[in-house]
Enzyme design. Structure first.
Site, PDB file in Angstrom:
ATOM      1  N   ARG A  79      38.856  71.435  55.014  1.00 16.81           N
ATOM      2  CA  ARG A  79      38.934  71.908  56.391  1.00 16.81           C
ATOM      3  C   ARG A  79      37.571  72.280  56.959  1.00 16.81           C
ATOM      4  O   ARG A  79      37.415  72.405  58.173  1.00 16.81           O
ATOM      5  CB  ARG A  79      39.863  73.128  56.476  1.00 16.81           C
ATOM      6  CG  ARG A  79      41.341  72.774  56.419  1.00 16.81           C
ATOM      7  CD  ARG A  79      42.202  73.929  56.894  1.00 16.81           C
ATOM      8  NE  ARG A  79      43.595  73.531  56.931  1.00 16.81           N
ATOM      9  CZ  ARG A  79      44.487  73.822  55.995  1.00 16.81           C
ATOM     10  NH1 ARG A  79      44.110  74.516  54.937  1.00 16.81           N
ATOM     11  NH2 ARG A  79      45.740  73.432  56.103  1.00 16.81           N
ATOM     12  N   ILE A 121      44.438  69.983  66.736  1.00 17.43           N
ATOM     13  CA  ILE A 121      45.637  69.393  66.136  1.00 17.43           C
ATOM     14  C   ILE A 121      45.349  68.846  64.742  1.00 17.43           C
ATOM     15  O   ILE A 121      46.138  69.010  63.822  1.00 17.43           O
ATOM     16  CB  ILE A 121      46.179  68.269  67.045  1.00 17.43           C
ATOM     17  CG1 ILE A 121      46.522  68.828  68.432  1.00 17.43           C
ATOM     18  CG2 ILE A 121      47.393  67.600  66.419  1.00 17.43           C
ATOM     19  CD1 ILE A 121      46.852  67.767  69.461  1.00 17.43           C
ATOM     20  N   PHE A 122      44.198  68.171  64.582  1.00 11.67           N
ATOM     21  CA  PHE A 122      43.788  67.607  63.294  1.00 11.67           C
ATOM     22  C   PHE A 122      43.883  68.628  62.161  1.00 11.67           C
ATOM     23  O   PHE A 122      43.552  69.801  62.339  1.00 11.67           O
ATOM     24  CB  PHE A 122      42.324  67.157  63.376  1.00 11.67           C
ATOM     25  CG  PHE A 122      42.123  65.680  63.618  1.00 11.67           C
ATOM     26  CD1 PHE A 122      43.163  64.790  63.600  1.00 11.67           C
ATOM     27  CD2 PHE A 122      40.845  65.195  63.869  1.00 11.67           C
ATOM     28  CE1 PHE A 122      42.952  63.434  63.822  1.00 11.67           C
ATOM     29  CE2 PHE A 122      40.620  63.847  64.094  1.00 11.67           C
ATOM     30  CZ  PHE A 122      41.684  62.966  64.074  1.00 11.67           C
ATOM     31  N   GLU A 123      44.278  68.166  60.987  1.00  9.30           N
ATOM     32  CA  GLU A 123      44.222  68.948  59.747  1.00  9.30           C
ATOM     33  C   GLU A 123      44.867  70.328  59.884  1.00  9.30           C
ATOM     34  O   GLU A 123      44.378  71.318  59.346  1.00  9.30           O
ATOM     35  CB  GLU A 123      42.778  69.064  59.250  1.00  9.30           C
ATOM     36  CG  GLU A 123      42.178  67.713  58.884  1.00  9.30           C
ATOM     37  CD  GLU A 123      40.789  67.822  58.298  1.00  9.30           C
ATOM     38  OE1 GLU A 123      40.427  68.920  57.855  1.00  9.30           O
ATOM     39  OE2 GLU A 123      40.074  66.810  58.291  1.00  9.30           O
ATOM     40  N   GLY A 124      45.970  70.381  60.617  1.00  6.72           N
ATOM     41  CA  GLY A 124      46.684  71.627  60.842  1.00  6.72           C
ATOM     42  C   GLY A 124      46.483  72.101  62.262  1.00  6.72           C
ATOM     43  O   GLY A 124      45.388  72.534  62.627  1.00  6.72           O
TER      44      GLY A 124
END
Length: 644
Positions: free
Chosen positions: A297, A426-429
């Site tokens: 992340r 929105i990406f990766e959670g």
């Protein structure tokens, strides 16, 4: 103007909320074997000893990283961002140059042909690459942070490392395949199956939004292994060759931003994968994914920091030259506040990221909360930074770089950056999922000592034991929240003018812990449904983490970078305003009426508000249905030449 609803748009609920929660809980890392600054912060303890002295890269990491950044910069200067934006495609020569400098193996250990960069220098490289073109950085990030390199490095067998790490280090591209048309953040709904047949597993299913999916030669695929009488099965991670028979890249998805990324809809039909390609163990796929993301992340905020630095440069240049009403635009308070926000927030975001990256490199701390906080904070604040830049630039902020250049003005790609940045929330959670994930970790201690008190399925004996544990824990913990160093004049004096801000952080951390406890006492088992409340709790924690990181960094660098103290102080002043507002909103908000109104809207009330406009066609479902079977679509994969 029809109001008919397509029959397949009716939601299919699948696993119950409890079943979904059980799957998610089983994937969590439950033990805390290392200290965590973030965990302590949510418990009301400002543990500066965990982040001070300010960590720095080791001499070995610096000797390796600094020269490599120069090589990256040379390649970045040749990246034609305008061409990528125009063609919605990264050219083969860019892939070749990136492969030549080992950009696809930046975090792969040197014995496998990689660069062996630390997390700190990996992020610095992504920041630099993102400033050349965000789609290129996103491609490299998806490949290395959640694609094959990181999970194989962390969980692969010796044979898997020997097979796959040299390939990706040399320039082969990889992708991570979890999401499905009806599966986002709820893995309990995962429908792709992997059935054991002899010494292979047979994969069937469809994966959506696979970044790098059209160009990857290797996939990490999550699929459900059915349980048998003697084996539990469960969600499992597989390394899959993209050229395997039965794999069809059915679509390349197009997005409003990051036009150069290759994102795909991929079908698996009777795809045979050797049992030796199971990553970790059967049933451990979600654990592997979450563990990979603990550091993975950090790559996304690296690109957000790059966007903020780029935005500050454009804002300073434009607002310092543009004159209106006898003054530079930036001298007008309405614009000055936006410029100050961009400058201070850039410093705060970079401080958080650098700290979390160096804590990851040190490996003496558990950074799962810190990494999640940085991802959440940088994606949210980075978006605000770019939005403010658009406002500062006015009409030129909404105009394309090509249009600006056509009339002889500097082609600042502000509108492109706005489109590219929006996905980071929105990406990766998504922000909402990150709020819940961090909140779950923040209350972990409370659930450990008192969770069975509010568990309706707990036995009478288990509840009685939990009451005893909770009584002992809270008898020690609650009095600690009454007073602390933040109430002592002169505390943290070694931080000079920033001491007052650290005293505020200490007081606010204790207040935050009290608020968390109050929420648990009020809602008990229903707290998980008070997602707006939990989101504010997490946002306060993120601000406090950013403030602490900024103050410690500025103090450590005050001799070499004296301007840091001013930036840190400005950031803390702004953050304190946000924190005070969030504390107020914890108990004074419209959450209850919002929930009621939303339910009524979903149940079909107030549809008269939708009248008077033309609506989108309703002949297709909101979520496309799919069924196992062979593909009927053309394979649209793009075969990027593999390095030799």
């Amino acid at each position: 103007m029809s109001t008919a609803t397509h029959p397949t748009s009716t939601p299919t609920h699948g696993p119950s909320a409890r079943e979904a929660r059980t799957v998610a809980e089983a994937a969590r890392q439950t033990e805390w074997t290392k200290p965590s600054f973030g965990k302590e912060l949510f418990l009301g303890r400002l543990r500066l000893d965990l982040i001070e002295p300010w960590p720095t890269p080791s001499p070995e990491a610096k000797a390796k990283g600094e020269p490599y950044l120069k090589r990256v910069e040379d390649v970045c200067r040749r990246i034609d961002g305008a061409r990528i934006e125009r063609d919605a495609s990264i050219p083969e020569e860019t892939f070749a140059e990136l492969a030549e400098i080992g950009a696809f193996g930046m975090k792969v250990p040197e014995p496998y042909g990689g660069q062996g960069l630390s997390q700190y220098y990996f992020n610095k490289a992504l920041t630099l690459i993102g400033s050349a073109n965000p789609a290129v950085a996103a491609t490299l990030s998806a490949h290395q942070s959640i694609g094959v390199p990181q999970p194989v490095k962390m969980f692969g067998t010796t044979a898997q490392k020997d097979e796959y790490l040299p390939r990706v280090a040399a320039g082969e591209i990889s992708a991570f395949l979890l999401t499905e048309p009806d599966v986002g953040s709820d893995p309990a709904r995962l429908a792709t199956t992997a059935t054991l047949d002899g010494d292979s597993y047979v994969l069937d299913g469809v994966k959506l939004w696979a970044t790098n999916g059209t160009i990857a030669s290797l996939y990490v695929v999550l699929a459900r292994v059915p349980a048998t009488t003697d084996k539990r099965g469960g969600i499992t991670a597989f390394v899959v060759e993209a050229d395997s028979p039965g794999i069809t890249v059915e679509r390349r998805n197009a997005f409003v931003g990051l036009r150069g990324i290759e994102n795909a809809l991929i079908r698996f039909h009777q795809v045979r994968v050797p049992a030796d390609n199971v990553l970790g163990a059967v049933g451990k796929g979600l654990k592997i994914a979450l563990a990979t993301l603990n550091t993975g992340r950090l790559s996304l905020p690296a690109m957000c920091v790059g966007a903020a630095k780029w935005s500050l440069h454009v804002a300073r240049g434009w607002a310092g030259e543009r004159v209106q009403w006898g003054q530079r635009v930036g001298d007008h308070e309405a614009i000055a506040t936006r410029i100050a926000f961009i400058a201070a927030t850039t410093y705060g975001m970079e401080s958080m990221l650098d700290l979390a990256s160096m804590l990851a490199d040190d490996d003496a701390n558990d950074i799962r909360i810190e990494a999640a906080l940085v991802k959440l904070y940088a994606s949210e604040m980075g978006w605000r930074v770019v939005d403010d830049l658009v406002q500062i630039r006015g009409g030129r902020g909404y105009e394309t770089a090509e249009s600006l250049a056509a009339r002889g003005e500097r082609p600042a790609e502000v509108e492109q950056l706005m489109r590219d940045m929006r996905i980071n929330r929105i990406f990766e959670g998504s922000t909402e999922i990150m709020h819940l994930l961090i909140a779950r970790e923040a209350v972990d201690v409370h659930l450990e000592v008192a969770g069975e008190i509010i568990d309706p399925e707990a036995s009478t004996r288990a509840r009685a034991e939990a009451v005893a544990r909770a009584s002992a824990f809270y008898a020690r913990w609650l009095p600690m929240l009454a007073v602390g160093a933040g109430t002592v004049p002169g505390a943290y004096r070694e931080h000079g003018p920033l001491a007052e801000h650290l005293r505020y952080v200490e007081r606010a951390a204790r207040r935050l812990a009290r608020a968390t406890f109050a929420g648990m006492a009020r809602w008990q088992g229903r707290l998980e449904h008070r997602q707006a409340y939990l989101g504010r709790i997490v946002d306060i924690g993120a601000e406090l983490f950013a403030m602490a990181a900024s103050c410690v960094r500025a103090t450590a660098e005050r001799d070499s970078h004296p301007d840091g103290v001013e930036l840190a102080a400005a950031f803390c002043e702004q953050a304190r305003v946000r924190v005070d507002a969030l504390f107020g909103e914890l108990w004074h908000n419209s959450d209850r009426s919002d929930r009621r109104l939303a339910r009524r809207v979903l149940d079909g009330h107030h549809t008269s508000l939708e009248e008077g406009v033309l609506h989108i066609a309703d002949d297709l479902p909101w979520v496309a249905a799919w069924a196992p079977g062979p593909s009927t679509a053309e394979d649209v994969r793009r075969r990027v030449p593999r390095p030799t």
